[in-house]
Design an enzyme around this catalytic site. Structure first.
Site, PDB file in Angstrom:
ATOM      1  N   SER A 123       0.644  -1.108  -0.021  1.00 12.90           N
ATOM      2  CA  SER A 123      -0.034   0.212   0.020  1.00 12.90           C
ATOM      3  C   SER A 123       1.005   1.036  -0.661  1.00 12.90           C
ATOM      4  O   SER A 123       0.494   2.464  -1.125  1.00 12.90           O
ATOM      5  CB  SER A 123      -0.953   0.081   1.239  1.00 12.90           C
ATOM      6  OG  SER A 123      -1.794  -0.797   1.466  1.00 12.90           O
ATOM      7  N   HIS A 130       0.824   4.011   4.153  1.00 14.01           N
ATOM      8  CA  HIS A 130       0.038   4.950   3.362  1.00 14.01           C
ATOM      9  C   HIS A 130       0.451   6.520   3.758  1.00 14.01           C
ATOM     10  O   HIS A 130       0.808   6.763   2.319  1.00 14.01           O
ATOM     11  CB  HIS A 130      -1.380   5.006   3.819  1.00 14.01           C
ATOM     12  CG  HIS A 130      -2.228   3.639   3.862  1.00 14.01           C
ATOM     13  ND1 HIS A 130      -3.207   3.071   3.669  1.00 14.01           N
ATOM     14  CD2 HIS A 130      -1.225   2.268   3.025  1.00 14.01           C
ATOM     15  CE1 HIS A 130      -3.789   1.790   3.706  1.00 14.01           C
ATOM     16  NE2 HIS A 130      -2.560   1.319   3.302  1.00 14.01           N
TER      17      HIS A 130
END
Length: 288
Positions: A190, A236
């Site tokens: 991610s 993230h």
């Protein structure tokens, strides 16, 4: 008495005209000549030209003056996004290994701050991007990579695109190293995917494109990051910041010296991340 006229003197034999042979293959006869240098060339050496044929050397000499086509931001032209496809295959293979070995592969490749700092397992900063926690996890990351990866690979070329992906993944891991608990493991690509999202936004702005779609996608995924429990916000956010900054440096590099500035940007990004890792590791080791 009748006399015979004298016979004409014998004429010397005319030498047979020599059959030309290819200048690269003397054993092959040919009547075709290169349109530029006029050397005889056989079918194996003929290269199509605007008029007639040319020899390989003349073709190579003519190509020297032709500039190699480049991607939008300076890389080689990409016809097949092989880097994206390779990463997708690696993700699937590693996930298969995770499934077959239980927790063994996951434990060896996941991001684990304590093991990075105390045991010096720095490889985890990048291997984390190839392990996933569930089938939904890998499906979403692979789908996102399949959607945005080819676009960015064609815009930046293979090498620059790979640099954005890898350094974004490292950027996510570095923020995890700084902000997560030492015993908090994380997995997933991610960080790299968010880096690609940021790169798409930067490229869109650079090319004066409508970026509302990618901006909405980033906003939605950030909201999910903070709403749904169990998601690593550090990976993230770290990947998003790193990918956006690096893509901006590559996209906005001056055209007249673009390769140099892009190399400096990539090396500089790695150097900054390396310093951040060393500072954090030193702080952890001092506190142990």
């Amino acid at each position: 008495m009748t006399s015979q006229p004298p016979s004409p003197p014998p004429q010397p034999e005319q030498p047979a005209e020599a059959v030309p042979t290819c200048y690269r293959h003397p054993e092959k006869e040919t009547w075709v000549r290169c349109q530029r240098c006029e050397r005889p060339i056989c079918p194996d050496c003929m290269r199509d030209a605007a008029v007639g044929f040319q020899c390989p050397e003349c073709v190579a000499e003519g190509n020297k003056g032709i500039r190699e086509a480049k991607s939008t931001f300076g890389g080689s032209v990409v016809r097949t996004p092989i880097v994206t496809y390779t990463i997708l295959v690696l993700n699937v293979l590693v996930f298969g290994a995770q499934y077959l070995t239980g927790e063994r592969v996951t434990a060896e490749l996941e991001m684990f701050p304590a093991r990075v700092a105390v045991l010096g397992e720095f490889y985890r900063l990048i291997t984390v991007a190839f392990v996933h926690g569930s089938i939904f996890h890998i499906l979403f990351n692979c789908w996102a990579l399949y959607v945005v990866g080819p676009y960015l690979e064609r815009a930046f070329g293979h090498v620059r695109y790979l640099a954005i992906y890898v350094i974004s993944a490292i950027g996510g891991s570095v923020l995890s190293l700084w902000m997560d608990a030492l015993n908090q493991p994380t997995v997933g690509a991610s960080g790299a995917i968010f880096g690609l999202f940021g790169a798409v936004f930067v490229v869109g702005r650079k090319l004066n494109m409508d970026v509302r779609g990618i901006a909405a996608l980033i906003a939605i995924n950030l909201a999910i990051t903070f709403i749904v429990p169990g998601i690593s916000w550090t990976g993230h956010i770290g990947g998003l910041i790193t990918g956006s900054v690096l893509a901006g440096a590559l996209a906005y590099a001056p055209k007249n010296s673009r390769p140099l500035w892009q190399v400096l940007a990539i090396v500089g990004a790695l150097a900054v991340l390396a310093v951040l890792v060393m500072v954090r590791v030193s702080a952890i080791m001092s506190a142990v």
